[in-house]
Design an enzyme around this catalytic site. Sequence first.
Site, PDB file in Angstrom:
ATOM      1  CD  GLU A 195      43.620  28.240 -55.720  1.00 27.59           C
ATOM      2  OE1 GLU A 195      43.509  27.876 -56.890  1.00 27.59           O
ATOM      3  OE2 GLU A 195      42.748  28.050 -54.860  1.00 27.59           O
TER       4      GLU A 195
ATOM      5  CB  CYS B 216      39.147  19.259 -46.350  1.00 29.96           C
ATOM      6  SG  CYS B 216      40.353  20.488 -46.875  1.00 29.96           S
TER       7      CYS B 216
ATOM      8  CB  CYS C 247      41.066  33.680 -47.744  1.00 35.08           C
ATOM      9  SG  CYS C 247      41.171  31.957 -47.285  1.00 35.08           S
TER      10      CYS C 247
ATOM     11  CB  CYS D  45      35.741  27.649 -47.402  1.00 34.39           C
ATOM     12  SG  CYS D  45      35.787  29.209 -46.663  1.00 34.39           S
TER      13      CYS D  45
ATOM     14  CB  CYS E 294      39.423  17.285 -42.709  1.00 30.82           C
ATOM     15  SG  CYS E 294      40.333  17.995 -41.322  1.00 30.82           S
TER      16      CYS E 294
HETATM   17  N1  SAH Z   1      43.147  23.967 -41.712  1.00 28.96           N
HETATM   18  C1  SAH Z   1      42.380  24.984 -41.113  1.00 28.96           C
HETATM   19  C2  SAH Z   1      42.162  26.178 -42.013  1.00 28.96           C
HETATM   20  C3  SAH Z   1      41.926  25.926 -43.476  1.00 28.96           C
HETATM   21  S1  SAH Z   1      40.398  25.181 -43.915  1.00 28.96           S
HETATM   22  C4  SAH Z   1      41.047  24.425 -40.626  1.00 28.96           C
HETATM   23  O1  SAH Z   1      40.728  23.295 -40.953  1.00 28.96           O
HETATM   24  O2  SAH Z   1      40.379  25.124 -39.874  1.00 28.96           O
HETATM   25  C5  SAH Z   1      39.224  26.510 -43.757  1.00 28.96           C
HETATM   26  C6  SAH Z   1      37.822  26.053 -43.456  1.00 28.96           C
HETATM   27  O3  SAH Z   1      37.220  25.442 -44.618  1.00 28.96           O
HETATM   28  C7  SAH Z   1      37.749  25.020 -42.348  1.00 28.96           C
HETATM   29  O4  SAH Z   1      36.684  25.291 -41.468  1.00 28.96           O
HETATM   30  C8  SAH Z   1      37.471  23.766 -43.129  1.00 28.96           C
HETATM   31  O5  SAH Z   1      36.912  22.791 -42.308  1.00 28.96           O
HETATM   32  C9  SAH Z   1      36.578  24.251 -44.226  1.00 28.96           C
HETATM   33  N2  SAH Z   1      36.454  23.344 -45.365  1.00 28.96           N
HETATM   34  C10 SAH Z   1      37.361  22.470 -45.822  1.00 28.96           C
HETATM   35  N3  SAH Z   1      36.880  21.809 -46.912  1.00 28.96           N
HETATM   36  C11 SAH Z   1      35.645  22.279 -47.139  1.00 28.96           C
HETATM   37  C12 SAH Z   1      34.647  22.010 -48.126  1.00 28.96           C
HETATM   38  N4  SAH Z   1      34.847  21.132 -49.095  1.00 28.96           N
HETATM   39  N5  SAH Z   1      33.490  22.696 -48.046  1.00 28.96           N
HETATM   40  C13 SAH Z   1      33.310  23.633 -47.092  1.00 28.96           C
HETATM   41  N6  SAH Z   1      34.202  23.930 -46.151  1.00 28.96           N
HETATM   42  C14 SAH Z   1      35.364  23.262 -46.163  1.00 28.96           C
HETATM   43 FE1  SF4 Z   2      41.487  19.654 -42.434  1.00 29.96          FE
HETATM   44 FE2  SF4 Z   2      41.515  20.757 -44.862  1.00 29.96          FE
HETATM   45 FE3  SF4 Z   2      41.851  22.310 -42.679  1.00 29.96          FE
HETATM   46 FE4  SF4 Z   2      43.746  20.590 -43.481  1.00 29.96          FE
HETATM   47  S1  SF4 Z   2      43.007  22.381 -44.629  1.00 29.96           S
HETATM   48  S2  SF4 Z   2      43.010  20.876 -41.395  1.00 29.96           S
HETATM   49  S3  SF4 Z   2      42.570  18.867 -44.237  1.00 29.96           S
HETATM   50  S4  SF4 Z   2      40.033  21.170 -43.241  1.00 29.96           S
END
Ligand code: SAH
Ligand code: SF4
Length: 411
Positions: free
Chosen positions: A130, A157, A143, A386, A154
Amino acid sequence: MIAPLAVVQSEEEAAAAAIEKRPLERYVAPVKPSLVGLSRTALADALGTIGVPERQRRMRVQQIWHWLYVRGVQDFDAMTTLSKELRGSLAEHFTLARPEIVAEQTSVDGTRKWLLRLPGEFADQPHEVECVYIPETDRGTLCISSQVGCTLNCSFCHTGTQRLVRNLTPGEIVGQVVLERDRLNDWQRAAAPAGADPEKRLVSNVVMMGMGEPLYNFEAVRDGLAVVADGDGLSLSKRRITLSTSGVVPNIPRAGAEIGVMLAVSLHAVTDELRDELVPLNRKYPLRDLLDACRNYPGLSNARRITFEYVMLKGINDSLAEARALVRLLKGIPAKINLIPFNPWPGSKFECSDWAQIEKFSEIIFNAGYASPVRTPRGRDILAACGQLKSGTEKLSARERLALRAMAMTD
Ligand code: SAH
Ligand code: SF4
């Protein structure tokens, strides 16, 4: 008979494998590749393969670059500064294809989300990522994604629970920006000479915060963002491009030296113990190493700060003691702090902190001298906030929604 080789994995290798997924697929270039996203050198090489003499290539690259990234043409025939013969030859061997749009949704707040189909290794199994446009009063942010799935896992996520299919190519990264200009009719606005058109282009900022961990797709992200930042083309200033990483420490100095965009770091915890759980990559690159890499990120100043993202998880990382520890941890680093309300997804074991707690947490940050905008989860009605890419979620209550809007600040 030769005995099969046993796959011997050291303990360290096994631990690393649990943290970092391997791609399931590789990218297979189509027979007729798209020119979108190629670097100038790669474009010159492509011209070489169809017989454009070397002495002409530089000029041809310059012309094609302009058509591709200033005029946004989608058809070789529109490249009127090129001879008819060259246009024909280009069309025979290449395309100007962008990622294919499967669905386009517009949210009540103007957020626009595109579901893109990317080719898989197997022709009948394409993939989806997306790309989201978020309009605000003083800016528009796009984005974009860097991987199909994510290398990492993570725990809060949704993307982290999915398999890593493959890295995006530079063309697919640039393609997301090009596609926004197509869909929002942004080419004309972008091309207008300064002052000639009061209406500026809609997208002023690009954030690499969609699906995937950009620093595990380093070369493609570097090369793609170089095209996005090119002053004779798409022309988005590097100061308005932000790359968000979960902390791939060895690639942070490389990102500073070779990409040179703004950095956002997904911190989310103030102790290694908790961060090991939330961002398992922390077991490989603990907080101390991560913060050292941040401190040494080139070009930092009060005008050029690192953004630290902190997802608000109820009862997990949202105590006021943790807010104070966060302030102490970031001491000496030119920093901004973004508190992100957790977006739940089906099966997630976390909850978003209560609004009152987010406010108190944010007040401590604010009193320590940080504007601490809470990232508004825009576009919730189309699930574009996000970490929510590709997932379903509950809606925020009207009160929470209002509160989030009111708190959202731009810097
Ligand atoms: N992989 C990279 C960029 C993509 S994630 C990273 O982790 O930084 C973009 C942001 O969204 C990151 O800060 C991530 O920690 C956050 N994020 C992921 N899942 C989320 C969720 N369920 N609720 C809020 N933020 C989330
Ligand atoms: Fe972690 Fe999600 Fe960012 Fe991947 S996209 S690094 S699993 S927060």
